[in-house]
Design an enzyme around this catalytic site. Structure first.
Site, PDB file in Angstrom:
ATOM      1  CG  ASP A  84     -40.302  14.778  11.189  1.00 41.46           C
ATOM      2  OD1 ASP A  84     -40.628  15.313  10.134  1.00 41.46           O
ATOM      3  OD2 ASP A  84     -40.892  13.774  11.648  1.00 41.46           O
ATOM      4  CE  LYS A  91     -38.797  14.741   6.882  1.00 41.19           C
ATOM      5  NZ  LYS A  91     -39.610  13.540   7.106  1.00 41.19           N
ATOM      6  NE  ARG A 137     -29.569   3.451  11.620  1.00 37.70           N
ATOM      7  CZ  ARG A 137     -30.434   4.268  12.190  1.00 37.70           C
ATOM      8  NH1 ARG A 137     -30.383   5.569  11.955  1.00 37.70           N
ATOM      9  NH2 ARG A 137     -31.376   3.818  13.001  1.00 37.70           N
ATOM     10  CG  PHE A 150     -39.658   8.536   5.713  1.00 33.29           C
ATOM     11  CD1 PHE A 150     -39.785   8.906   7.053  1.00 33.29           C
ATOM     12  CD2 PHE A 150     -38.840   7.458   5.398  1.00 33.29           C
ATOM     13  CE1 PHE A 150     -39.116   8.205   8.055  1.00 33.29           C
ATOM     14  CE2 PHE A 150     -38.175   6.751   6.389  1.00 33.29           C
ATOM     15  CZ  PHE A 150     -38.317   7.126   7.720  1.00 33.29           C
TER      16      PHE A 150
END
Ligand code: IMP
Ligand code: MG
Length: 179
Positions: free
Chosen positions: A104, A132, A166, A153
């Site tokens: 990220d 990302k 998860r 997200f």
């Protein structure tokens, strides 16, 4: 936000993920053929990806785990990376491949790779399922990459929302829409 009440949009299906992991496994197996491959998996997010990836690697491989923190419970990186649990043993002679769920800001991967380089292995590279690039705070390009995704997200396949979800077998985005 109660995400159970929102529409989940599938970003990557189980089939898409599986297909890409097959390719990554083959590529890594070919690239590391004459090497001493050591996969370092970053907990918790990469446990699902690591488990699937290593089973597509056809050469001998050792697997270690590291736990880092930066996120807390928010959706933004705090910028401060902490190593909660480090790899054990001597890395001399190993070719290290750091495996993570997502890059990220890039701060976690950069920090971990520098940390592992200080242990003087033969090489340190990284493999991430998701990237990302729009969110990058420092320059880092994954050596092996599953998918480039937009700045949203994402949850599932190891990635958490408030430490849950998860176990969802695909990657999804939570929309504003009510179910
Ligand atoms: P970075 O240090 O900002 O690159 O963040 C890396 C870590 O933040 C990843 O290993 C994930 O655990 C977490 N993270 C980043 N983006 C997301 C997301 O969209 N969903 C869930 N976790 C994320
Ligand atoms: Mg993580």
């Amino acid at each position: 936000m109660d995400i159970e009440k929102k529409v989940w949009e599938v970003l990557l299906s189980e089939k898409e993920i599986e297909g890409r992991i097959n390719e990554l496994g083959q590529q890594i197996s070919a690239d590391y053929q004459e090497k001493k491959l050591l996969v370092v998996s970053l907990l918790k997010g990469s446990f699902v990806f690591t488990a699937d990836l290593v089973r597509k690697i056809s050469i001998p491989v050792k697997i270690e785990f590291m736990t880092t923190s930066s996120y807390g419970h928010g959706q933004e990186s705090s910028g401060q990376i902490n190593i909660i649990s480090d790899v054990k043993g001597d890395l001399t002679g190993y070719d290290v491949l750091v495996v993570d769920d997502i890059t990220d800001s890039g701060l976690t991967m950069k920090y971990v790779m520098e940390h592992l380089k200080s242990k003087k292995p033969n090489s340190v590279k990284c493999c991430v399922l998701l990237d990302k690039p729009e969110r990058r705070q420092i320059e880092i390009v994954p050596d092996y990459l599953g998918f480039t995704i937009p700045d949203k997200f994402v949850v599932g396949y190891g990635l958490n929302y408030g430490d849950y979800y998860r176990n969802i077998p695909y990657v999804f985005v939570v929309t504003d829409q009510d179910r």
